[in-house]
Scaffold this active site. Structure first.
Site, PDB file in Angstrom:
ATOM      1  N   VAL A  91     -38.087 -48.748 -19.451  1.00  0.00           N
ATOM      2  CA  VAL A  91     -37.851 -49.834 -19.757  1.00  0.00           C
ATOM      3  C   VAL A  91     -39.004 -50.672 -20.310  1.00  0.00           C
ATOM      4  CG1 VAL A  91     -36.795 -52.013 -18.960  1.00  0.00           C
ATOM      5  CG2 VAL A  91     -35.875 -49.866 -18.103  1.00  0.00           C
ATOM      6  N   GLN A 118     -46.138 -37.271 -14.633  1.00  0.00           N
ATOM      7  CA  GLN A 118     -45.612 -37.235 -12.882  1.00  0.00           C
ATOM      8  C   GLN A 118     -43.974 -36.652 -12.927  1.00  0.00           C
ATOM      9  OE1 GLN A 118     -46.154 -40.716 -10.217  1.00  0.00           O
ATOM     10  NE2 GLN A 118     -44.126 -41.137 -10.751  1.00  0.00           N
ATOM     11  N   SER A 137     -46.058 -52.074 -13.217  1.00  0.00           N
ATOM     12  CA  SER A 137     -46.879 -52.957 -12.348  1.00  0.00           C
ATOM     13  C   SER A 137     -48.339 -53.437 -12.688  1.00  0.00           C
ATOM     14  CB  SER A 137     -46.999 -52.160 -10.939  1.00  0.00           C
ATOM     15  OG  SER A 137     -45.606 -51.897 -10.605  1.00  0.00           O
ATOM     16  N   ARG A 138     -48.831 -52.337 -13.395  1.00  0.00           N
ATOM     17  CA  ARG A 138     -50.277 -52.600 -13.812  1.00  0.00           C
ATOM     18  C   ARG A 138     -50.408 -53.624 -14.970  1.00  0.00           C
ATOM     19  NH1 ARG A 138     -51.203 -47.112 -11.568  1.00  0.00           N
ATOM     20  NH2 ARG A 138     -52.782 -47.018 -10.221  1.00  0.00           N
ATOM     21  N   GLY A 164     -44.026 -50.340  -5.180  1.00  0.00           N
ATOM     22  CA  GLY A 164     -43.599 -51.857  -5.049  1.00  0.00           C
ATOM     23  C   GLY A 164     -44.240 -52.579  -6.257  1.00  0.00           C
ATOM     24  N   GLU A 189     -38.317 -54.387 -13.872  1.00  0.00           N
ATOM     25  CA  GLU A 189     -36.789 -53.871 -14.496  1.00  0.00           C
ATOM     26  C   GLU A 189     -36.827 -52.494 -14.662  1.00  0.00           C
ATOM     27  OE1 GLU A 189     -33.796 -54.752 -15.437  1.00  0.00           O
ATOM     28  OE2 GLU A 189     -34.279 -56.601 -14.349  1.00  0.00           O
ATOM     29  N   LEU A 221     -41.973 -54.435  -7.908  1.00  0.00           N
ATOM     30  CA  LEU A 221     -41.069 -54.015  -8.704  1.00  0.00           C
ATOM     31  C   LEU A 221     -40.621 -54.807  -9.757  1.00  0.00           C
ATOM     32  CD1 LEU A 221     -38.637 -53.301  -5.755  1.00  0.00           C
ATOM     33  CD2 LEU A 221     -40.109 -51.769  -6.659  1.00  0.00           C
ATOM     34  N   HIS A 247     -37.994 -50.292 -12.525  1.00  0.00           N
ATOM     35  CA  HIS A 247     -37.690 -49.873 -11.128  1.00  0.00           C
ATOM     36  C   HIS A 247     -36.231 -50.263 -10.959  1.00  0.00           C
ATOM     37  CE1 HIS A 247     -42.110 -50.490 -10.354  1.00  0.00           C
ATOM     38  NE2 HIS A 247     -41.902 -49.327  -9.820  1.00  0.00           N
ATOM     39  N   GLN A 300     -39.351 -42.370 -17.086  1.00  0.00           N
ATOM     40  CA  GLN A 300     -39.838 -41.468 -17.999  1.00  0.00           C
ATOM     41  C   GLN A 300     -41.467 -41.772 -18.518  1.00  0.00           C
ATOM     42  OE1 GLN A 300     -37.834 -41.081 -21.797  1.00  0.00           O
ATOM     43  NE2 GLN A 300     -39.734 -40.823 -22.545  1.00  0.00           N
TER      44      GLN A 300
HETATM   45  O1  PAF Z   1     -44.631 -43.664  -9.583  1.00  0.00           O
HETATM   46  C1  PAF Z   1     -44.911 -44.122  -8.560  1.00  0.00           C
HETATM   47  O2  PAF Z   1     -44.635 -45.257  -8.192  1.00  0.00           O
HETATM   48  C2  PAF Z   1     -45.547 -43.254  -7.576  1.00  0.00           C
HETATM   49  O3  PAF Z   1     -46.309 -42.462  -8.177  1.00  0.00           O
HETATM   50  C3  PAF Z   1     -44.649 -42.592  -6.578  1.00  0.00           C
HETATM   51  C4  PAF Z   1     -43.745 -41.724  -7.343  1.00  0.00           C
HETATM   52  C5  PAF Z   1     -43.948 -43.469  -5.820  1.00  0.00           C
HETATM   53  C6  PAF Z   1     -45.588 -41.828  -5.457  1.00  0.00           C
HETATM   54  O4  PAF Z   1     -46.381 -42.519  -4.783  1.00  0.00           O
END
Ligand code: PAF
Length: 279
Positions: free
Chosen positions: A176, A153, A186-187, A31, A35, A33, A37, A148
């Protein structure tokens, strides 16, 4: 767009889409969100019949001293953004729905999870792999989309999919950036005005190293040194790591080769920022 909060409803809907021969594209998120996302959602919209977005701030990927409690949230804004990109389903489970009991089953992706972010945030990738595996079983996507910016991750998820023979295609789309180069995250909302200005140094460091690489400086040590020196020109930035790694294994690269990525992580005030560039 339909908002669903239960696993059972999402699974039975996914099952019926599959029976009808529809392709499901999935964008898992926490969440708040931005650009970045939205670019994943738009791509998912272009490539699939059905787009599912999940919003779940996953407690198992946060360490005890991390920012779970203050992680930014905007349920209403997020809903509108999902709707505007043409998503079909928004899956927003609560913590009790995803983890009705203290979790005892985890997915661990060894090696690739232990380096870099994994070394600084023990257990983080175990939490990510576990929740993404659960979400894949709930949403039953054909293809899932990741950014990316979270390079490690993406490597962890790719290796999990391969290692567990999950029938999901993993798409990784470019980071982006804000007009001044800062990778969207988001952070970033944690940054005050001075920190926000200083944070642009990360992309400057990455871009300078990449330019040097393209101009002929191939030695990883030299490139890392340059990137680190540039970041440290911002006195408030505390570097966690500057590393050049193999794209697949994330193992440190010491001799020049192909498929190298430069990763940086640094702290400014209370905020940790990560970024990367392919060389
Ligand atoms: O990248 C994220 O927002 C999170 O690590 C994910 C992939 C939704 C898993 O909680």
């Amino acid at each position: 767009m339909k908002t669903i909060t239960t696993i059972a409803d999402t699974q039975s809907l996914a099952e019926s889409f599959r029976r009808e021969g529809k392709r499901i594209g999935f964008v898992p998120t926490m969440g708040f969100l931005h650009e970045g996302h939205l670019s994943l959602m738009r791509r998912a919209r272009d490539e699939n019949d059905i787009v599912v977005v999940s919003i779940f701030v996953n407690p198992t990927q946060f360490g005890p001293k991390e920012d779970l409690d203050r992680y930014p949230r905007d349920a209403e804004g997020d809903r509108n953004k999902c709707e505007s990109t043409g998503a079909d389903i928004l899956f927003t489970p609560g913590v009790k729905e995803m983890y009705p009991e203290k979790p005892e089953v985890f997915v661990t992706v060894e090696d690739v999870s232990d380096r870099l972010e994994g070394a600084i945030r023990p257990g983080h990738f175990r939490g990510v792999a576990t929740v993404v595996a659960k979400l894949f079983h709930i949403v039953k996507p054909h293809r899932a989309y990741f950014g990316q910016k979270d390079f490690q991750q993406c490597a962890v998820i790719r290796r999990m999919v391969k290692g567990l023979n999950l029938d999901v295609d993993v798409a990784v789309l470019p980071t982006v950036r804000e007009p001044d180069g800062l990778a969207m995250s988001s952070r970033n909302s944690y940054l005050n005005a001075d920190e926000r200005r200083a944070a642009t140094v990360l992309f400057r460091a990455l871009s300078t190293a990449r330019t040097l690489f393209l101009e002929g400086t191939k030695t990883p040590e030299k490139l890392k040194k340059t990137a680190k020196r540039i970041i440290e020109e911002e006195p408030e930035m505390i570097v966690d790591y500057v590393e050049i790694v193999d794209r697949e294994t994330l193992a440190q690269v010491t001799t020049p080769g192909r498929e190298m990525t430069l990763l940086v992580a640094a702290k400014i005030g209370k905020t940790r920022l990560i970024d990367n560039i392919m060389l």
